[in-house]
Design an enzyme around this catalytic site. Sequence first.
Site, mmCIF file in Angstrom:
data_model
loop_
_atom_site.group_PDB
_atom_site.id
_atom_site.type_symbol
_atom_site.label_atom_id
_atom_site.label_comp_id
_atom_site.label_asym_id
_atom_site.label_seq_id
_atom_site.Cartn_x
_atom_site.Cartn_y
_atom_site.Cartn_z
ATOM 1 N N PRO A 135 -1.653 -11.830 -0.516
ATOM 2 C CA PRO A 135 -0.781 -11.925 0.656
ATOM 3 C C PRO A 135 0.035 -10.674 0.973
ATOM 4 O O PRO A 135 1.267 -10.654 0.860
ATOM 5 C CB PRO A 135 0.115 -13.117 0.316
ATOM 6 C CG PRO A 135 0.188 -13.105 -1.176
ATOM 7 C CD PRO A 135 -1.165 -12.640 -1.636
ATOM 8 N N CYS A 136 -0.665 -9.639 1.410
ATOM 9 C CA CYS A 136 0.016 -8.399 1.778
ATOM 10 C C CYS A 136 0.937 -8.598 2.984
ATOM 11 O O CYS A 136 1.849 -7.806 3.188
ATOM 12 C CB CYS A 136 -1.004 -7.297 2.041
ATOM 13 S SG CYS A 136 -2.281 -7.725 3.235
ATOM 14 N N HIS A 137 0.722 -9.679 3.740
ATOM 15 C CA HIS A 137 1.594 -9.969 4.878
ATOM 16 C C HIS A 137 3.006 -10.360 4.431
ATOM 17 O O HIS A 137 3.928 -10.344 5.241
ATOM 18 C CB HIS A 137 0.984 -11.084 5.752
ATOM 19 C CG HIS A 137 0.813 -12.386 5.060
ATOM 20 N ND1 HIS A 137 -0.283 -12.659 4.256
ATOM 21 C CD2 HIS A 137 1.602 -13.498 5.021
ATOM 22 C CE1 HIS A 137 -0.173 -13.885 3.781
ATOM 23 N NE2 HIS A 137 0.962 -14.412 4.224
#
Length: 171
Positions: A135-137
Site C-alpha cells: 500500500p504505497c498509497h
Amino acid sequence: MIIRTKFNTLLGDMSAAATEHGICFLEFLEDNRREDTLDLVTRRLNLPVIDGSNTHLILLETQLQNYFAGKLHCFTVPLVLPGTPFQQQVWTQLQCIPFGCTQTYSGLADILSCPQAVRAVGRANGMNPVSILVPCHRITGKNGELTGYAGGIARKARLLAHEKQYKGAQV
C-alpha cells in the site's frame, strides 16, 4: 513464465501479472509508467510474459473486489517482489501500515533506522510493482499532504477515503 491479465476495479481498469509463485505486478492501466515497471519486473525475474490467467490472478481479482466492497482489509494473495534489498525493506514496511492509516516518508525512514534516507524511501515507494497490495498509497508528505502516486493523486485520495470509510468495519 509471467502471466498477464487485465480486469476492472471500482477505481479503473488494472493490469496484473503473476508467476507460479505469486503476484509480481499490479498497476492501473492509466499509469504512464506501467509498461516500464512490468519490463523491470520481467528483467529482474528473467521470465517471458504471456497473456492468460492462473490461480494467483483469480484470487487477486476476488480479493480486489472484496477490498473495494469494504469486505477485505488485508490481502493474502502471495507476492513475488523482485527488488533491491533496500526496496524489499521498504515494501515490507509498507505492508505493515494498517488499513485506513497513513505513514510519512520520514516516518518510514525512521522505522527503517535510516532517517537520512527519506528520498531513497520515496524512490523505493515509487518503484513498488504491486499497487494497492503493497500500500504505497498510504504514504504522505510530512505535513500529511498527498504526494507522489503513480496512479495519480486523485486516485490516491480515493483509496485513502475508501479505507477510512471501512476502517472500523468488521470483516
